[in-house]
Design a protein around this motif. Sequence first.
Motif, PDB file in Angstrom:
ATOM      1  N   ASP A  45       0.823  -1.214   0.000  1.00 15.49           N
ATOM      2  CA  ASP A  45       0.000   0.000   0.000  1.00 15.49           C
ATOM      3  C   ASP A  45       0.853   1.259   0.000  1.00 15.49           C
ATOM      4  OD1 ASP A  45      -2.502  -1.286  -0.083  1.00 15.49           O
ATOM      5  OD2 ASP A  45      -2.470  -1.584   2.090  1.00 15.49           O
ATOM      6  N   GLY A  46       2.106   1.129  -0.452  1.00 16.02           N
ATOM      7  CA  GLY A  46       2.993   2.281  -0.479  1.00 16.02           C
ATOM      8  C   GLY A  46       3.787   2.371  -1.769  1.00 16.02           C
ATOM      9  N   ALA A  47       4.969   2.959  -1.667  1.00 16.24           N
ATOM     10  CA  ALA A  47       5.787   3.273  -2.839  1.00 16.24           C
ATOM     11  C   ALA A  47       6.669   2.090  -3.232  1.00 16.24           C
ATOM     12  CB  ALA A  47       6.641   4.505  -2.564  1.00 16.24           C
ATOM     13  N   ILE A  48       7.312   2.256  -4.397  1.00 14.47           N
ATOM     14  CA  ILE A  48       8.226   1.255  -4.951  1.00 14.47           C
ATOM     15  C   ILE A  48       9.641   1.821  -4.896  1.00 14.47           C
ATOM     16  CG2 ILE A  48       8.876   0.004  -7.051  1.00 14.47           C
ATOM     17  CD1 ILE A  48       5.884   0.045  -7.804  1.00 14.47           C
ATOM     18  N   ALA A  69      14.198   7.580  -3.852  1.00 15.55           N
ATOM     19  CA  ALA A  69      13.625   8.030  -5.132  1.00 15.55           C
ATOM     20  C   ALA A  69      12.413   7.159  -5.426  1.00 15.55           C
ATOM     21  CB  ALA A  69      14.660   7.939  -6.243  1.00 15.55           C
ATOM     22  N   PRO A  70      11.366   7.307  -4.631  1.00 13.41           N
ATOM     23  CA  PRO A  70      10.235   6.384  -4.735  1.00 13.41           C
ATOM     24  C   PRO A  70       9.459   6.538  -6.030  1.00 13.41           C
ATOM     25  CG  PRO A  70       9.678   8.228  -3.305  1.00 13.41           C
ATOM     26  CD  PRO A  70      11.133   8.365  -3.633  1.00 13.41           C
ATOM     27  N   ARG A  71       8.919   5.432  -6.506  1.00 11.90           N
ATOM     28  CA  ARG A  71       8.002   5.431  -7.644  1.00 11.90           C
ATOM     29  C   ARG A  71       6.648   4.935  -7.167  1.00 11.90           C
ATOM     30  NH1 ARG A  71       8.761   1.914 -11.177  1.00 11.90           N
ATOM     31  NH2 ARG A  71      10.355   0.632 -10.174  1.00 11.90           N
ATOM     32  N   GLN A  72       5.612   5.417  -7.812  1.00 12.00           N
ATOM     33  CA  GLN A  72       4.260   5.027  -7.446  1.00 12.00           C
ATOM     34  C   GLN A  72       3.840   3.777  -8.218  1.00 12.00           C
ATOM     35  OE1 GLN A  72       2.652   6.498  -4.841  1.00 12.00           O
ATOM     36  NE2 GLN A  72       4.684   7.449  -4.728  1.00 12.00           N
ATOM     37  N   GLY A 141       3.887  -5.845 -10.422  1.00 11.42           N
ATOM     38  CA  GLY A 141       4.682  -4.731  -9.925  1.00 11.42           C
ATOM     39  C   GLY A 141       3.826  -3.675  -9.255  1.00 11.42           C
ATOM     40  N   ASP A 142       2.804  -4.127  -8.522  1.00 15.30           N
ATOM     41  CA  ASP A 142       1.839  -3.244  -7.871  1.00 15.30           C
ATOM     42  C   ASP A 142       1.973  -3.414  -6.365  1.00 15.30           C
ATOM     43  OD1 ASP A 142      -0.306  -1.587  -7.339  1.00 15.30           O
ATOM     44  OD2 ASP A 142      -1.789  -2.787  -8.432  1.00 15.30           O
ATOM     45  N   THR A 143       1.547  -2.406  -5.602  1.00 14.48           N
ATOM     46  CA  THR A 143       1.624  -2.494  -4.147  1.00 14.48           C
ATOM     47  C   THR A 143       0.279  -2.320  -3.460  1.00 14.48           C
ATOM     48  OG1 THR A 143       1.999  -0.117  -3.807  1.00 14.48           O
ATOM     49  CG2 THR A 143       3.953  -1.486  -4.207  1.00 14.48           C
ATOM     50  N   LEU A 144      -0.747  -1.905  -4.175  1.00 14.26           N
ATOM     51  CA  LEU A 144      -2.019  -1.537  -3.554  1.00 14.26           C
ATOM     52  C   LEU A 144      -2.927  -2.756  -3.416  1.00 14.26           C
ATOM     53  CD1 LEU A 144      -2.673   1.833  -5.423  1.00 14.26           C
ATOM     54  CD2 LEU A 144      -1.482   1.446  -3.241  1.00 14.26           C
ATOM     55  N   MET A 145      -3.171  -3.177  -2.193  1.00 13.82           N
ATOM     56  CA  MET A 145      -3.960  -4.376  -1.916  1.00 13.82           C
ATOM     57  C   MET A 145      -5.439  -4.144  -2.227  1.00 13.82           C
ATOM     58  SD  MET A 145      -4.214  -7.498  -0.922  1.00 13.82           S
ATOM     59  CE  MET A 145      -2.591  -7.850  -0.232  1.00 13.82           C
ATOM     60  N   PRO A 146      -6.049  -5.017  -3.036  1.00 13.62           N
ATOM     61  CA  PRO A 146      -7.482  -4.890  -3.299  1.00 13.62           C
ATOM     62  C   PRO A 146      -8.314  -5.152  -2.046  1.00 13.62           C
ATOM     63  CG  PRO A 146      -6.408  -6.248  -4.967  1.00 13.62           C
ATOM     64  CD  PRO A 146      -5.422  -6.058  -3.859  1.00 13.62           C
TER      65      PRO A 146
END
Length: 240
Positions: A45-48, A69-72, A141-146
């Motif tokens: 649920d955060g940055a990459i 240097a975070p990526r969304q 390559g996603d972080t946001l939990m459904p």
Amino acid sequence: MNLILLYPSELTESATVVLMDRRFEHIRDVHRAQPGDSLRVGILDGAIGVARVNRLDKQSVELAVDFSAPRQPPAPLPVILVLALPRPKMFKRIMQTVASLGVKEIWLIHSYRVDKSYWSSPLLSDAMIQTQLLLGLEQAGDTLMPRVEIRKRFKPFVEDELPGLLAGRQGWVAHPYDAEPCPPASTAPALVAVGPEGGFINYEVDKLQEAGLRRLSLGSRILRVETAVPVLLARLFPLS
């Protein structure tokens, strides 16, 4: 695993994390990482960011993480997916697939053609559902939990909750008969309902239409649920 997902609680003050579970095994056996190698990591649920392998042995791997240097994560699909509970054999694959495609809200509902025994499957535990969703996120390559909601009664869901979910959205029910052709891909918010193998029965389709959904067809071919869901999402939305 194209992204190593980390829980915020796993990070230490020194910005390192030690993994000993399946993520460690994947880093060791699939990435075949060595000390000094870099890997993509994300905070759930955060940055990459990136991580350097500090140490790797037979039991664990230590990573030094860097989010300077975070990526969304990729943009989510603007869709609510209402899904008649699939057969357990298909359930894991479908949950991984929809998570990898960017679906962030999933409602699992009952239907006449859903065997009642499916609702007692251990796959419906919170831990098992999260495991499948994590696998989909790691692939994409996603972080946001459904978010997943479970409703075991069809009629109360359709009459009491579905109209509110439809507010400000187009509503579609996948149904191959007397249906509109699939519209061009759009970023407009939508809600999509997909039935079980064999489809929703006529009574259920009528109730879904009364709630505001329109029938939608993918063409003359009748697809299995595990095929229809990704095809439908790919047709309705431009995938990021």
